[in-house]
Scaffold this motif. Structure first.
Motif, PDB file in Angstrom:
ATOM      1  N   PHE A 102      -3.599  23.782 -21.487  1.00 16.07           N
ATOM      2  CA  PHE A 102      -3.247  24.215 -20.600  1.00 16.07           C
ATOM      3  C   PHE A 102      -1.895  23.273 -20.965  1.00 16.07           C
ATOM      4  CE2 PHE A 102      -7.066  22.591 -18.619  1.00 16.07           C
ATOM      5  CZ  PHE A 102      -7.606  24.198 -17.487  1.00 16.07           C
ATOM      6  N   ARG A 103      -1.589  22.531 -22.321  1.00 17.54           N
ATOM      7  CA  ARG A 103      -0.261  21.757 -22.269  1.00 17.54           C
ATOM      8  C   ARG A 103       0.722  22.755 -23.126  1.00 17.54           C
ATOM      9  NH1 ARG A 103      -4.211  18.196 -24.971  1.00 17.54           N
ATOM     10  NH2 ARG A 103      -4.461  18.759 -27.042  1.00 17.54           N
ATOM     11  N   ARG A 104      -0.503  23.792 -23.549  1.00 13.65           N
ATOM     12  CA  ARG A 104       0.943  25.200 -24.451  1.00 13.65           C
ATOM     13  C   ARG A 104       1.304  25.769 -22.424  1.00 13.65           C
ATOM     14  NH1 ARG A 104       0.496  29.310 -28.269  1.00 13.65           N
ATOM     15  NH2 ARG A 104       2.607  30.462 -27.923  1.00 13.65           N
ATOM     16  N   LYS A 105       1.228  26.131 -22.045  1.00 12.27           N
ATOM     17  CA  LYS A 105       1.041  26.816 -20.644  1.00 12.27           C
ATOM     18  C   LYS A 105       1.491  27.956 -20.468  1.00 12.27           C
ATOM     19  CE  LYS A 105       4.146  23.183 -19.143  1.00 12.27           C
ATOM     20  NZ  LYS A 105       4.674  21.745 -18.322  1.00 12.27           N
ATOM     21  N   PRO A 106       0.462  29.079 -21.421  1.00 14.27           N
ATOM     22  CA  PRO A 106       1.032  30.358 -21.842  1.00 14.27           C
ATOM     23  C   PRO A 106       1.532  31.379 -20.369  1.00 14.27           C
ATOM     24  CG  PRO A 106      -0.896  29.751 -22.069  1.00 14.27           C
ATOM     25  CD  PRO A 106      -0.246  28.958 -21.933  1.00 14.27           C
ATOM     26  N   ASN A 107       2.702  31.618 -19.853  1.00 12.42           N
ATOM     27  CA  ASN A 107       2.918  31.508 -18.497  1.00 12.42           C
ATOM     28  C   ASN A 107       1.977  31.528 -17.888  1.00 12.42           C
ATOM     29  OD1 ASN A 107       4.882  32.728 -17.591  1.00 12.42           O
ATOM     30  ND2 ASN A 107       4.144  35.460 -17.780  1.00 12.42           N
ATOM     31  N   ILE A 108       1.034  30.248 -17.107  1.00 15.28           N
ATOM     32  CA  ILE A 108       0.283  30.752 -16.359  1.00 15.28           C
ATOM     33  C   ILE A 108       0.706  30.158 -14.885  1.00 15.28           C
ATOM     34  CG2 ILE A 108      -1.452  28.245 -15.786  1.00 15.28           C
ATOM     35  CD1 ILE A 108      -2.190  27.871 -18.097  1.00 15.28           C
ATOM     36  N   ALA A 109       0.467  31.114 -14.329  1.00 19.87           N
ATOM     37  CA  ALA A 109       1.431  31.511 -12.848  1.00 19.87           C
ATOM     38  C   ALA A 109       0.377  30.284 -11.814  1.00 19.87           C
ATOM     39  CB  ALA A 109       0.962  32.656 -12.183  1.00 19.87           C
ATOM     40  N   THR A 110      -1.083  30.745 -12.173  1.00 23.37           N
ATOM     41  CA  THR A 110      -2.423  29.704 -11.369  1.00 23.37           C
ATOM     42  C   THR A 110      -3.404  29.480 -12.495  1.00 23.37           C
ATOM     43  OG1 THR A 110      -2.676  28.941  -9.420  1.00 23.37           O
ATOM     44  CG2 THR A 110      -3.118  30.990  -9.684  1.00 23.37           C
ATOM     45  N   ALA A 111      -4.402  28.295 -11.699  1.00 26.42           N
ATOM     46  CA  ALA A 111      -5.462  28.371 -11.803  1.00 26.42           C
ATOM     47  C   ALA A 111      -6.893  28.686 -11.315  1.00 26.42           C
ATOM     48  CB  ALA A 111      -5.887  26.794 -12.343  1.00 26.42           C
ATOM     49  N   LEU A 112      -7.277  28.877 -11.277  1.00 24.87           N
ATOM     50  CA  LEU A 112      -8.765  28.815  -9.972  1.00 24.87           C
ATOM     51  C   LEU A 112      -9.391  27.895 -10.807  1.00 24.87           C
ATOM     52  CD1 LEU A 112      -8.812  32.380  -9.787  1.00 24.87           C
ATOM     53  CD2 LEU A 112      -7.411  31.522  -8.441  1.00 24.87           C
ATOM     54  N   PHE A 113      -9.662  26.214  -9.878  1.00 27.13           N
ATOM     55  CA  PHE A 113     -10.660  25.478 -10.581  1.00 27.13           C
ATOM     56  C   PHE A 113     -12.043  26.091  -9.302  1.00 27.13           C
ATOM     57  CE2 PHE A 113     -12.510  22.149 -10.649  1.00 27.13           C
ATOM     58  CZ  PHE A 113     -12.286  21.314 -12.180  1.00 27.13           C
ATOM     59  N   LEU A 114     -12.586  26.005 -10.109  1.00 25.83           N
ATOM     60  CA  LEU A 114     -14.303  26.258  -9.700  1.00 25.83           C
ATOM     61  C   LEU A 114     -15.603  24.952  -9.446  1.00 25.83           C
ATOM     62  CD1 LEU A 114     -12.902  29.504  -9.932  1.00 25.83           C
ATOM     63  CD2 LEU A 114     -15.470  30.311 -10.344  1.00 25.83           C
ATOM     64  N   ILE A 115     -15.295  24.989  -7.978  1.00 26.20           N
ATOM     65  CA  ILE A 115     -16.309  23.690  -8.121  1.00 26.20           C
ATOM     66  C   ILE A 115     -17.821  24.892  -7.237  1.00 26.20           C
ATOM     67  CG2 ILE A 115     -17.206  21.802  -6.888  1.00 26.20           C
ATOM     68  CD1 ILE A 115     -13.413  21.125  -6.780  1.00 26.20           C
ATOM     69  N   ASN A 116     -18.790  24.314  -7.867  1.00 25.54           N
ATOM     70  CA  ASN A 116     -20.250  24.874  -6.982  1.00 25.54           C
ATOM     71  C   ASN A 116     -20.037  24.121  -5.968  1.00 25.54           C
ATOM     72  OD1 ASN A 116     -22.737  25.321  -6.238  1.00 25.54           O
ATOM     73  ND2 ASN A 116     -23.324  25.608  -8.526  1.00 25.54           N
ATOM     74  N   SER A 117     -20.070  24.501  -4.655  1.00 22.61           N
ATOM     75  CA  SER A 117     -19.970  24.267  -3.622  1.00 22.61           C
ATOM     76  C   SER A 117     -21.815  23.179  -3.004  1.00 22.61           C
ATOM     77  CB  SER A 117     -20.435  24.891  -2.049  1.00 22.61           C
ATOM     78  OG  SER A 117     -21.174  26.178  -2.363  1.00 22.61           O
ATOM     79  N   GLN A 118     -22.116  23.963  -3.331  1.00 23.33           N
ATOM     80  CA  GLN A 118     -23.793  23.244  -3.554  1.00 23.33           C
ATOM     81  C   GLN A 118     -24.086  21.488  -3.980  1.00 23.33           C
ATOM     82  OE1 GLN A 118     -26.489  26.835  -5.123  1.00 23.33           O
ATOM     83  NE2 GLN A 118     -28.071  26.499  -3.487  1.00 23.33           N
ATOM     84  N   HIS A 119     -22.812  21.188  -5.117  1.00 25.00           N
ATOM     85  CA  HIS A 119     -23.634  20.591  -5.541  1.00 25.00           C
ATOM     86  C   HIS A 119     -22.098  19.598  -5.819  1.00 25.00           C
ATOM     87  CE1 HIS A 119     -26.533  21.450  -7.492  1.00 25.00           C
ATOM     88  NE2 HIS A 119     -26.457  22.733  -8.237  1.00 25.00           N
ATOM     89  N   GLY A 120     -20.350  19.880  -5.436  1.00 20.98           N
ATOM     90  CA  GLY A 120     -19.225  19.242  -4.851  1.00 20.98           C
ATOM     91  C   GLY A 120     -18.853  18.808  -6.286  1.00 20.98           C
ATOM     92  N   PRO A 121     -17.957  18.430  -6.330  1.00 20.45           N
ATOM     93  CA  PRO A 121     -17.236  17.954  -8.161  1.00 20.45           C
ATOM     94  C   PRO A 121     -17.773  16.821  -8.770  1.00 20.45           C
ATOM     95  CG  PRO A 121     -16.125  17.209  -5.404  1.00 20.45           C
ATOM     96  CD  PRO A 121     -16.773  17.817  -5.153  1.00 20.45           C
ATOM     97  N   LYS A 122     -17.812  16.850  -9.608  1.00 25.79           N
ATOM     98  CA  LYS A 122     -18.739  15.133 -10.535  1.00 25.79           C
ATOM     99  C   LYS A 122     -17.216  14.948 -11.351  1.00 25.79           C
ATOM    100  CE  LYS A 122     -22.746  17.506  -9.120  1.00 25.79           C
ATOM    101  NZ  LYS A 122     -23.245  16.510  -8.527  1.00 25.79           N
ATOM    102  N   GLU A 123     -18.279  13.761 -12.011  1.00 24.82           N
ATOM    103  CA  GLU A 123     -17.065  13.302 -13.420  1.00 24.82           C
ATOM    104  C   GLU A 123     -16.347  14.018 -14.250  1.00 24.82           C
ATOM    105  OE1 GLU A 123     -17.277   9.544 -16.113  1.00 24.82           O
ATOM    106  OE2 GLU A 123     -19.007  10.058 -14.623  1.00 24.82           O
ATOM    107  N   MET A 124     -16.713  15.443 -14.571  1.00 21.76           N
ATOM    108  CA  MET A 124     -16.058  15.948 -15.364  1.00 21.76           C
ATOM    109  C   MET A 124     -15.328  17.002 -14.917  1.00 21.76           C
ATOM    110  SD  MET A 124     -18.608  16.903 -18.704  1.00 21.76           S
ATOM    111  CE  MET A 124     -17.558  17.523 -19.717  1.00 21.76           C
ATOM    112  N   ASP A 125     -15.637  17.169 -13.640  1.00 25.40           N
ATOM    113  CA  ASP A 125     -14.164  17.549 -12.376  1.00 25.40           C
ATOM    114  C   ASP A 125     -12.904  17.385 -12.901  1.00 25.40           C
ATOM    115  OD1 ASP A 125     -16.203  20.436 -11.948  1.00 25.40           O
ATOM    116  OD2 ASP A 125     -16.848  18.809 -11.080  1.00 25.40           O
TER     117      ASP A 125
END
Length: 218
Positions: free
Chosen positions: A118-141
């Motif tokens: 992430f810090r290097r940011k090698p031409n990242i246009a966007t990131a898809l951040f996936l969350i399991n809809s059955q469990h919702g976001p957790k602390e590590m998310d």
């Protein structure tokens, strides 16, 4: 309608009927594995789309569904299967980066490697951040989202496995996540994307948003 739910919060990327073929053709260009990312390699000129989430959130299944290639990314019944930041090139348009899942079976060095990427940011246009809809976001998310925010990387929250939920449950979760995004996360896309790799519901909206993030007009 091109999906199984009403998606009242994804209007910005409702795909007009006249554009459906263009979106499908774009993601049917053929995708291939081009090797892992490493800190010392030269950055590609192509826009990169990172795919991030907890172990067993459905990253491999989503990547396969986006490009309609069932065996492109190997899925595993064992959480934490992916260890490298594996790259997959879609035609001559973009590169997907499958970031190792965090959580079950992951190690501290996996999070460090992700943070370094992430810090290097090698031409990242966007990131898809996936969350399991059955469990919702957790602390590590929350921690992983913090890494994206610190690196000032634009990203989109994608709710996976929505075929296992009732329509109202999906819409309630989208509403709750959209509120959190608005209040807390500066670099997140304002829309939240509920999808199902199994039924393909919501994939066209997500594909259109990826095209937009990579500056490919519909």
């Amino acid at each position: 309608c091109v999906c199984a739910w009403s998606f009242p919060f994804v209007r910005a990327f409702d795909v007009p009927t006249s554009k459906l073929k263009k979106v499908r053709d774009f993601f049917a260009a053929g995708c291939k594995y081009i090797g892992p990312w490493s800190p010392g390699q030269a950055d590609s000129y192509l826009p990169q789309v990172s795919v991030i989430g907890r172990t067993n959130v459905g990253k491999s299944s989503l990547l396969n569904a986006l490009v309609s290639q069932e065996d492109l990314v190997k899925t595993s019944r064992h959480p934490g299967h992916t260890r490298n930041l594996n790259r997959f090139q879609l035609g001559n348009a973009m590169i997907f980066v499958d970031v190792p899942g965090y959580g079950f079976g992951s190690k501290e060095k996996d999070m460090e490697h992700m943070g370094q990427f992430f810090r290097r940011k090698p031409n990242i246009a966007t990131a898809l951040f996936l969350i399991n809809s059955q469990h919702g976001p957790k602390e590590m998310d929350e921690y992983a989202l913090g890494l994206l925010e610190q690196a000032k990387i634009p990203y989109q929250i994608v709710l996976t496995k929505c075929d296992k939920m009732k329509e109202q449950e999906v819409n309630n979760l989208v509403r709750a996540m959209a509120k959190v995004v608005e209040e807390k996360y500066r670099f997140a896309h304002r829309d939240v994307f509920p999808v199902s790799s199994y039924s393909r519901a919501g994939l066209l909206q997500l594909q259109a948003s990826i095209m937009a993030a990579c500056q490919y007009p519909l």
